[in-house]
Write an enzyme that holds these catalytic residues in place. Structure first.
Site, PDB file in Angstrom:
ATOM      1  CD  GLU A  49      30.574  52.877  15.056  1.00 28.33           C
ATOM      2  OE1 GLU A  49      29.817  53.053  14.093  1.00 28.33           O
ATOM      3  OE2 GLU A  49      31.371  51.910  15.144  1.00 28.33           O
ATOM      4  CG  ASP A  60      32.037  42.248  17.098  1.00 29.98           C
ATOM      5  OD1 ASP A  60      32.165  43.142  16.245  1.00 29.98           O
ATOM      6  OD2 ASP A  60      31.236  42.313  18.044  1.00 29.98           O
TER       7      ASP A  60
END
Length: 269
Positions: A49, A60
């Site tokens: 990824e 995040d």
């Protein structure tokens, strides 16, 4: 069959689970990213990824937020990431998934992005803020160009959401093991195994589990149930401490240890 689907199928044929590793594209710069993709694959990453840095990464935690800031400061853009993927394809055929947020893709243009990503050698896209109910136009563009659109399920996903995702899933389903943002956790939630099994009862598409997996021991525990294990923040944290050859060595050692642990979570076949 997509490269992602083929990878999971071949691993299952040999009784193994997938290790999915995350790094932020452009941290510390794209030249380093291009060097690290083959290194990750050589040391056990089955799928990679690449995080597309964004100025407002709401899903995040601090580690990946800082990584995105470093990448943006280095001049990383979506078009430059695609050029990097295209360049690295001469060195490795490991499946590459772009992971990020919808805004950069929307700004680029959905059809243009899908065409350019496919031409570069991108295999899948995971947009954390694009739910399946709103992904119709983007998914149609991606489908036309053979790119897998990967959707998220979480511990709070109800049966309706699970069926919606499993009916539209390609490549793999990403199960978020915890509520909250990305980041290292001290342990694996007890509900993970049961929830993964519920998802697998609804679909034959592989299920990979991510968020909060930080150690080989945790990776091995998750691999006992899931088809794949995603490790992100624990890898990205190495970028805070190391550079150059030291970073390559640290990544090689850590990813290799993760792969050894994931390989112990074999299928029963």
């Amino acid at each position: 069959m997509s490269r992602i689907t083929g990878t999971f199928a071949e691993l299952k044929r040999t009784g193994k689970k997938a290790l999915v590793t995350f790094i932020t594209a452009g941290d510390p710069d794209l030249a380093t990213t291009e060097e690290l993709i083959p290194l990750l694959a050589e040391n056990g990453a089955d799928i990679i990824e690449l995080g597309v840095p964004f100025s407002d990464p709401m899903a995040d935690g601090p580690t990946i937020q800082l990584s995105s800031e470093r990448a943006l400061a280095a001049g990383t853009t979506l078009s430059r990431i695609l050029a990097t993927v295209k360049s690295v394809r001469g060195r490795t055929q490991v499946p590459i998934v772009l992971m990020g947020y919808f805004n950069p893709i929307f700004s680029y243009g959905l059809e243009r992005f899908a065409a350019d990503a496919a031409a570069a050698g991108v295999d899948g896209v995971l947009l954390v803020d694009l739910p399946p109910e709103e992904a119709g136009e983007f998914k149609a563009c991606a489908d036309r160009h053979g790119i897998d659109v990967i959707f998220l399920l979480t511990p709070t996903s109800d049966e309706t959401r699970i069926r919606t995702v499993t009916n539209r899933a390609r490549g793999f389903i990403y199960y978020v093991s915890v509520t909250g943002v990305t980041g290292v956790r001290s342990g694996i939630e007890a509900s993970v195994a049961g929830n993964v099994n519920i998802i697998k009862e609804c679909s034959k598409v592989p299920v990979a589990v991510g968020f909060g997996i930080a150690t080989p021991e945790q990776a091995g525990e998750v691999a006992a149930t899931a088809d794949g294990v995603v490790v992100g923040s624990a890898i990205v944290k190495l970028f805070e401490k190391h550079r150059g050859e030291e970073l390559k060595g640290a990544l090689a050692t850590f990813v290799s240890s993760l792969k050894q642990a994931v390989d112990r979570g074999r299928y029963d076949n």
